[in-house]
Every structure is written in structure tokens, then in C-alpha cells.
Design a protein around this motif. Structure first.
Motif, mmCIF file in Angstrom:
data_model
loop_
_atom_site.group_PDB
_atom_site.id
_atom_site.type_symbol
_atom_site.label_atom_id
_atom_site.label_comp_id
_atom_site.label_asym_id
_atom_site.label_seq_id
_atom_site.Cartn_x
_atom_site.Cartn_y
_atom_site.Cartn_z
ATOM 1 N N LYS A 23 1.133 -0.995 0.506
ATOM 2 C CA LYS A 23 0.057 0.268 0.203
ATOM 3 C C LYS A 23 0.789 1.008 -0.172
ATOM 4 O O LYS A 23 0.455 2.798 -1.027
ATOM 5 N N ALA A 24 2.170 1.622 0.838
ATOM 6 C CA ALA A 24 2.598 2.515 0.962
ATOM 7 C C ALA A 24 3.304 2.296 -0.441
ATOM 8 O O ALA A 24 3.984 3.609 -0.825
ATOM 9 N N TYR A 25 3.575 1.458 -1.435
ATOM 10 C CA TYR A 25 4.624 1.663 -2.342
ATOM 11 C C TYR A 25 3.626 2.276 -3.043
ATOM 12 O O TYR A 25 3.777 3.100 -4.014
ATOM 13 N N LEU A 26 2.634 1.795 -3.378
ATOM 14 C CA LEU A 26 1.434 1.900 -4.575
ATOM 15 C C LEU A 26 0.919 3.980 -4.049
ATOM 16 O O LEU A 26 0.625 4.289 -5.135
ATOM 17 N N SER A 29 3.965 5.554 -5.353
ATOM 18 C CA SER A 29 3.148 5.316 -7.022
ATOM 19 C C SER A 29 2.190 6.764 -7.554
ATOM 20 O O SER A 29 2.976 7.938 -8.356
ATOM 21 N N MET A 30 1.576 6.623 -6.791
ATOM 22 C CA MET A 30 1.062 7.126 -7.545
ATOM 23 C C MET A 30 0.554 8.955 -7.499
ATOM 24 O O MET A 30 0.380 9.654 -7.928
ATOM 25 N N TYR A 31 1.078 8.972 -6.112
ATOM 26 C CA TYR A 31 1.517 10.862 -5.365
ATOM 27 C C TYR A 31 3.123 11.150 -6.565
ATOM 28 O O TYR A 31 2.376 12.326 -7.670
ATOM 29 N N VAL A 32 4.092 10.163 -7.050
ATOM 30 C CA VAL A 32 5.299 10.848 -7.904
ATOM 31 C C VAL A 32 4.390 10.651 -9.399
ATOM 32 O O VAL A 32 4.430 11.816 -9.882
ATOM 33 N N ILE A 33 3.187 10.128 -9.706
ATOM 34 C CA ILE A 33 2.743 10.482 -11.365
ATOM 35 C C ILE A 33 2.430 11.271 -11.749
ATOM 36 O O ILE A 33 2.257 12.070 -12.412
ATOM 37 N N LEU A 34 0.687 10.711 -10.291
ATOM 38 C CA LEU A 34 0.336 12.770 -10.600
ATOM 39 C C LEU A 34 0.623 14.373 -10.000
ATOM 40 O O LEU A 34 -0.205 14.710 -10.832
ATOM 41 N N ASP A 35 1.592 14.021 -8.675
ATOM 42 C CA ASP A 35 1.701 15.566 -8.600
ATOM 43 C C ASP A 35 3.515 15.311 -8.721
ATOM 44 O O ASP A 35 3.580 16.504 -7.699
ATOM 45 N N ARG A 36 3.708 14.895 -9.339
ATOM 46 C CA ARG A 36 4.990 15.176 -9.283
ATOM 47 C C ARG A 36 5.954 15.192 -10.694
ATOM 48 O O ARG A 36 6.650 16.453 -11.316
ATOM 49 N N ALA A 37 5.607 14.275 -11.392
ATOM 50 C CA ALA A 37 6.538 13.785 -12.608
ATOM 51 C C ALA A 37 6.032 14.044 -14.064
ATOM 52 O O ALA A 37 6.436 14.740 -14.833
ATOM 53 N N ILE A 179 10.168 11.279 -14.968
ATOM 54 C CA ILE A 179 10.181 9.851 -14.504
ATOM 55 C C ILE A 179 9.588 9.905 -13.555
ATOM 56 O O ILE A 179 9.614 10.231 -12.370
ATOM 57 N N ALA A 180 8.944 9.160 -13.825
ATOM 58 C CA ALA A 180 7.911 8.443 -12.195
ATOM 59 C C ALA A 180 8.042 7.540 -11.798
ATOM 60 O O ALA A 180 9.428 6.801 -11.917
ATOM 61 N N VAL A 181 7.112 6.768 -11.694
ATOM 62 C CA VAL A 181 7.550 4.784 -11.334
ATOM 63 C C VAL A 181 6.661 4.574 -12.001
ATOM 64 O O VAL A 181 5.637 4.377 -12.148
ATOM 65 N N GLY A 182 7.703 3.726 -12.590
ATOM 66 C CA GLY A 182 7.227 2.938 -13.792
ATOM 67 C C GLY A 182 7.031 3.291 -14.939
ATOM 68 O O GLY A 182 6.215 2.631 -16.040
ATOM 69 N N MET A 183 6.812 5.119 -15.291
ATOM 70 C CA MET A 183 6.781 5.258 -16.063
ATOM 71 C C MET A 183 7.389 6.454 -16.468
ATOM 72 O O MET A 183 8.105 7.084 -15.342
#
Length: 751
Positions: A23-26, A29-37, A179-183
């Protein structure tokens, strides 16, 4: 229903480590994808960029304002909206201010904001000053008009816009990387006029294809004049899939014999390019370059001078090598990955990107118009109250003076609403004196006309589309400019081979009977007089240049290519050929050739077949060589015969004393094969070695042919040779008595 986490005796939740980590990793990941990268398709900005632009607008740092210290902006950004490191926020701000990084910069900087050679060389934020660029107004202009949603900041004390109401598809204009997590995302910048033209075309033709859009939007447009050399078909494939790669090449010109590079590919350092060229010069891989200079200055931001050693240096070939071996040509990945209007990241083709953005823009304009309509209706409502107050001003004043609660009294007396009554009560006395019926009615008429116009726009999709189209064209006119990166078709760059970089010194290559090879400098040596191992001796020689390969032909008809620049010296006894090539067991070498690749040779077997070929066709790339001459059963390979440029005849002689001379043009030109019949010899006699060819030569009209039979020799020329002329494939005529057992034939040496 989800399971309730177990608790221990102290009431502490017990969660499996695997579930917690997942859960922490997901969540991360969503934070980095949607709010950072990743950027949003609506305004094309990442959250940090959006917050910087909004914070600067809140500080009043519009394009016409005075510059303020960048530290002031960064402080507001990280203190109010973006709780991260100041250096990260400042670097994002710097990137938006660099004209060599952003196609349309959002920040106007004063001070040291880095250079194209070293984008990270910017000064600290306490030294630089900044304000918003004029282009930022295309993102902020409609912000206070009810166009976007507002969300609480990180601590809930302030509101910030979830998106900016962009009037242009900024996600394509400035592009971005992340660069996000996985994308990841790699969106190249584009030209504003071209993108707007494509969007307008899609607005007019909603079913337009990617190919149709590419008629308006040719390719990305980087903030550099370097050329995009990717073929247009490949660029369209990128737009159709959302993925691919682009290549850019530097611009150069000849100036007084020197080569001057005037534009570099996107994000390429001129100092790095000069360093790469200098390294090749030090390694002696660029003998044709004499000097390098960096003459870049404020007037010429890019001016790299390459000085050739002489005017004979092929500038195109030299630059082709540098394009292939330095950053003068670079490849850029394209990955059109962004957060869509549905809030999900995805790689999108061009038509989907523009359709989604137009949907976002349509909703933004609709909200703007609706917001304005509400303001108009509200104002009309107040004007009705003001008109009542003007027409009954004495009674209104009397009620206000005598009533303890004038608002309900006004509502009851004049039948107005509480909002209208409140507005009347808030009027100052001096404004009451100015309330004139004509002014109120004039404003009412203007607002009624505007309300009617807004109602029509909001009630008609066609009118709304026309308005969006008009506004897009106006923005293109205001902020648009010409394309900077030309799209040009160029040949693929090719680096110099090791051989091409070497000096072309004359050499003589010698092969011994036992298959040992060596090379001597010059052409004036006697190969037979060299030292050989016991039991070995001279067999083959070829004269050429050190940058030319040697071609060997073995007894099985295979051809092998050997580099000659690194052959052992003729002062020694050489090295075995088997260390460089892999001929079949038992094969011996019958031919050694050197020269230009277009030099012609006559390949033949003593079975009576042969063809014309070139040295280039005989060259092979692997140790096993290539099949060149196919041998009839029982036949052997004859030594290749050189064909001079003006040779017109072929002479072939058999061991039975027959000679045939026929036109050279009757033989085919082949890269490999058996060839055509040169002289008619029965196959059975060839297999039994009773009759076979002893030699073939190519003759010019004035050449003399020498026939050897034991110790005898016979020279034939002119009319004497005419007696033996015939068609290819004939038996030929008998030679004079004494030459019935011919050993070999050769051209007479010209005096």
C-alpha cells in the motif's frame, strides 16, 4: 467489505508487512505520477510549475511589473503551496526562464540564468530577479473568471487552482520530461502557430486523422535552429502512436575554407562538442583537422570553427563523420505520456491529445461565459434596485432615517429583494446624488445586450465553437512566431572507417607458397629476393596503397579480404594467412589483388568458363570469405587477369595449343558465379586433365600477346592476332608448330 485490521492488547493495529509495504509503495507511486512527474493535458504543467506561475501572479509579478528577487517567489511557493526543497523549486523556475530550454519561456529572468553550454551554471536565487513572461498570460488570463476548480493547499489554509485555464495547448508547446514510478514522459516542444492551426482544423473537422493534422503541424519545433532530419513519415508514425525518436543535426557552413557550426541540437553543449573533436584529434583519428576555435559571443551564441588542414579536405565527408561520432547529431526520445482529462496517465497520439485539450478548452470557455452571465444577471438585479431608489429617493432617505431596521422596510415598501435593499443601504450619500436614471438605463441596456449574447453562445454549440476558434487564432497572432527548427531530409551520417583515416602510402603485399603474408613499403622491391623460410618461396604479389585491402582468391573459388595497414613488415618472414582468414582445408592461393574497388578483373576457370567482375564485388567481410567463382567438375582456378580501362579483347589459350581471341563485351559482368563459356573444351577432357585453359588475358588493340611453350615463346600482335579472332565459346585456332603444348600466355611488356 474490507477486513478490519487486527489490534493487540494495547489497541495498536496489526498489519502484515507485505500489505503495508504494498500500500505504501502504491500510494507513493500514484503521488509521484500524479503530483510530481507528469504534466496535465489541460495546462501542460507539472504541479511545481503551476504553483510557481500562480505564486508569481499572486505577487503581482506580471510581464509589465518590476523584477523581484527570485528568493521571494521561491519562498512563497514552498511556504504556501509546494512543501519541498527550495533548490528543487528554484531549478524548476530556472528551467522555465531559459530560452534555450523552453520554446516559450514562462518566466522573464534578470541576471545569470545559465547558458546553453552549462544550463546548471545559474546564479543562486538570492542574486537573480524574475517576473512572469508575457506568454504566461495565455495560462493565467482567465483565472479569476470561474474557469477552474480550486483546491486547498497542503495545510488547508489557502486555496490554489487545480489547473490553469490555458488558452493554448501548452502541453505540446513547451513539452516536458519526467520520470515517475514505472513510467516516464518525453514530450518535445512545438510551434504555437502550427499547433493552433492543427487544433483549429480539428475543431472544424472533428474526424480529422493524424495525417490530416500533420499537414498543419509538421514536426516538433525546438528552441534551436538545428535541423530535424527524421523523415516526415517517421514523424507521423510518432504522432500516430505517441512513441518514437527524433534526430537533430547541427547547422554548418563553409567560410573562407573553414567549417563554421552555427547551431547545435537541442540541449547540446558547444564545449562538449569541441572536447569530443579534440579527443579524436589527440587520438590521431582526425588527421584532416588542423585546429578548433570557439568564437561564440553575444552576437553569435553558437559559432564553432573547425579548421581543415587544406582546401582539398572534403567538408561534407568530414562533417558526416563528426555527425556520426559527436553530439553534433543527437537522438531524442518521444513519449507523449500525460495525465488526461480523466485524471489518468496515458500515452496519447496527437489527435487524442488535441481532442482532449479542445474538450478542456470548451469546458473552460463555457464556465467563463456562465460565470460572466451570472455576474451580468447579478448586476442587472442590482440596477433594478438602484432604479427604484432613484425614482423614490426622498422616500428611501426618509425610511433610512426613521426606521430602526430599514432593510425589511425597504423590501416591504418597494417590493425589492433583500440583496437589492442591502445594495441600496450600502450606497454612499454622494453616490445617491449621482444616481441618474439615464446612466442606469444605459448600463441596463448594455448588460441586457451582453446577457442575450451570452445566452446565445451558451445555447449554441456552433456559436461556442466559432468563439473558441476566433480566440485561438487571436492567441496565435499575439504569441506566435516562425518555426525555428527546419525539417530537412539528409543522408545518414557515416563515420570514417579505420582505413579511411590512414595515410595512403604505397606498399607491396607478398604471399609465399606456404601461405605466409607480409607487406613492404614502396613499389620498388623485388619480392623474389626477400628472405623466406626453409622450403618456402615467393608466389604472389600485389601493389597498392596502405589504406586499400588485399583480396585473395583460393583454389576453391572463394575470395577473402585482408586489411593491409597492419600486415607485418617485409623485413621479417610475415605471418600465416590462416591467422586472419579461414580457407577450406587443402586450399591454396591463386590470386592476390589490390586497387580501387571499381577496378575490373577477369575471373576464369581452366574448364573454359569465366566472367568480368570488380574488386569491390570480390571483397568479403568475414573470415570465411565469399564464394566468387564456381568451378566445373575437375576444373581449377586461373590467376585473375587485370582488365585495363581501354581493353577490348579477351585472349584464351589451351594446353593443346589452341588460341581464341574474342570481344571483351561478350563476357557478362557478375559479382559471383560460373560465368559464360570462354573456349569450348569437352567436360570429360577437363575432368581427366587432358585439355584445359592455361591462361586468359584482356587485350587492348595495340597490345602484344606472348605465348610460352617450354623455353620457347611467340609474340603475336596486330594482324597476327586477327587470325585467331572468333566468337566466344569456339574452339579457337591452332598455334604454329612448336607451340602445341602451351604453358601460359601473358601480355608483352610495353617499352
Amino acid at each position: 467489505m474490507s477486513e478490519t485490521p487486527a489490534t493487540d492488547a494495547d489497541g495498536v493495529e496489526q498489519i502484515a508487512l507485505r500489505d503495508y509495504a504494498e500500500k505504501a509503495y502504491l500510494d507513493y507511486s500514484m503521488y509521484v505520477i500524479l503530483d510530481r512527474a507528469l504534466p496535465h493535458i489541460g495546462d501542460g504543467l507539472k504541479p511545481v510549475q503551476r504553483r510557481i506561475v500562480y505564486a508569481m501572479s499572486e505577487l503581482g509579478l506580471k510581464a509589465g511589473a518590476k523584477f523581484k528577487k527570485s528568493a521571494r517567489t521561491v519562498g512563497d511557493v514552498i511556504g504556501k503551496f509546494h512543501p519541498h526543497g527550495d533548490s528543487a523549486a528554484y531549478e524548476a523556475m530556472v528551467l522555465m526562464a531559459q530560452s534555450f530550454s523552453y520554446r516559450y519561456p514562462l518566466v522573464d529572468g534578470q541576471g545569470n540564468w545559465g547558458s546553453a553550454d552549462d544550463p546548471k551554471s545559474f546564479a543562486a536565487m538570492r542574486y537573480t530577479e524574475s517576473r512572469l513572461a508575457a506568454y504566461a498570460e495565455a495560462l493565467l488570463g482567465e483565472l479569476g473568471q470561474g474557469t477552474v476548480d480550486w483546491v486547498p493547499n497542503f495545510d488547508g489554509t489557502l486555496d490554489e487552482p487545480a489547473l490553469l485555464p490555458a488558452q493554448v495547448p501548452n502541453v505540446l508547446l513547451n513539452g516536458t520530461t519526467g520520470i515517475a514510478v514505472g513510467m516516464a514522459t518525453d514530450i518535445p516542444p512545438h510551434n504555437l502557430r502550427e499547433v493552433i492551426a492543427a487544433a483549429v482544423h480539428l475543431l472544424d473537422s472533428p474526424r480529422a486523422t493524424v495525417d490530416a493534422l500533420c499537414e498543419h503541424m509538421l514536426a516538433p519545433d525546438y528552441p534551436t535552429e538545428a535541423e530535424i532530419i527524421t523523415p516526415l513519415a517517421d514523424i507521423r508514425a510518432i504522432y500516430a502512436t505517441g512513441r518514437g525518436s527524433l534526430r537533430m543535426r547541427a547547422l554548418w557552413e563553409r567560410e573562407n575554407g573553414d567549417i563554421v557550426v552555427t547551431a547545435l541540437p537541442y540541449q547540446t553543449s558547444g564545449a562538449r562538442v569541441l572536447e569530443q573533436i579534440a579527443q579524436q584529434m589527440q587520438a590521431r583519428k582526425l588527421p584532416m583537422v588542423a585546429d578548433l576555435r570557439d568564437e561564440s559571443d553575444h552576437e553569435s551564441p553558437t559559432r564553432l570553427v573547425i579548421v581543415p588542414r587544406s582546401n582539398r579536405v572534403d567538408g561534407d565527408a568530414l562533417m558526416s563523420h563528426l555527425f556520426a561520432s559527436t553530439d553534433l547529431e543527437r537522438s531524442y526520445r518521444v513519449n507523449l505520456n500525460m495525465i488526461g482529462t480523466d485524471g489518468r496517465p496515458a500515452v496519447k497520439p496527437l489527435d487524442v491529445i488535441l481532442r482532449e485539450w479542445l474538450a478542456f478548452r470548451t469546458e473552460t470557455v463555457r464556465r467563463r461565459l456562465q460565470h460572466r452571465l451570472e455576474r451580468v444577471l447579478s448586476r442587472l438585479h442590482l440596477l433594478e434596485g438602484y432604479l427604484v431608489a432613484y425614482l423614490n429617493i426622498d422616500e428611501v432617505i426618509h425610511i433610512i432615517r426613521t426606521e430602526d431596521k430599514p432593510k425589511p422596510a425597504l423590501v416591504q415598501r418597494f417590493g425589492i429583494t433583500e440583496v437589492q435593499a442591502e445594495a441600496i443601504l450600502e450606497l454612499k450619500l454622494r453616490n445617491l446624488a449621482k444616481l441618474e436614471e439615464m446612466k442606469i438605463r444605459t448600463e441596463q441596456n448594455e448588460l441586457e445586450a451582453e446577457r442575450e449574447k451570452l445566452d446565445k453562445l451558451l445555447g449554441s454549440e456552433a456559436r461556442l465553437k466559432t468563439l473558441i476558434r476566433k480566440e485561438l487564432l487571436a492567441v496565435a497572432e499575439q504569441y506566435g512566431d516562425d518555426r525555428r527548427s527546419p525539417v530537412v531530409q539528409r543522408e545518414e551520417a557515416r563515420a570514417f572507417s579505420e582505413v579511411e583515416l590512414m595515410s595512403a602510402d604505397p606498399i607491396t603485399v607478398v604471399v609465399s607458397e606456404k601461405g605466409w603474408i607480409r607487406a613492404a613499403k614502396g613499389h620498388d622491391i623485388d619480392p623474389a629476393g626477400l628472405s623466406y623460410k626453409s622450403g618456402d618461396g615467393f608466389k604472389l604479389e600485389a601493389r597498392g596503397r596502405s589504406n586499400q585491402p588485399a583480396v585473395l582468391l583460393d583454389s576453391t573459388g572463394r575470395a577473402y579480404t585482408i586489411a593491409t595497414h597492419n600486415l607485418p613488415s617485409a623485413r621479417g618472414q610475415g605471418e600465416p594467412l590462416t591467422g586472419r582468414i579461414s580457407p577450406p582445408s587443402g586450399a591454396v592461393f591463386n590470386g592476390l589483388l589490390m586497387g580501387d574497388t571499381d577496378r575490373r578483373y577477369l575471373l576464369a576457370s581452366d574448364g573454359g568458363y569465366g566472367f568480368v567482375t570488380t574488386l569491390g564485388d570480390l571483397q568479403a567481410k568475414n573470415r570465411a570469405g565469399k564464394a566468387a567463382l564456381t568451378l566445373p567438375r575437375g576444373a581449377h582456378v586461373l590467376p585473375p587477369a587485370v582488365i585495363e580501362s581501354d581493353a577490348t579483347w579477351v585472349a584464351a589459350a589451351s594446353n593443346e595449343g589452341r588460341l581464341l581471341v574474342f570481344p571483351l563485351q561478350e563476357l557478362p559482368v557478375l559479382a559471383r558465379g560460373k560465368g559464360n563459356k570462354i573456349m569450348s573444351i569437352p567436360g570429360a577432357r577437363v575432368e581427366k586433365r587432358e585439355e584445359y585453359l592455361v591462361g586468359v588475358v584482356a587485350l587492348r588493340d595495340d597490345d602484344a600477346l606472348v605465348i610460352h611453350a617450354g623455353k620457347r615463346h611467340l609474340t603475336l600482335k596486330g594482324t597476327e592476332l586477327a587470325h585467331y579472332r572468333g566468337e566466344r565459346g569456339r574452339r579457337g585456332n591452332k598455334l604454329p608448330r612448336g607451340f602445341q603444348r602451351t604453358d601460359r600466355i601473358a601480355l608483352a611488356t610495353r617499352g
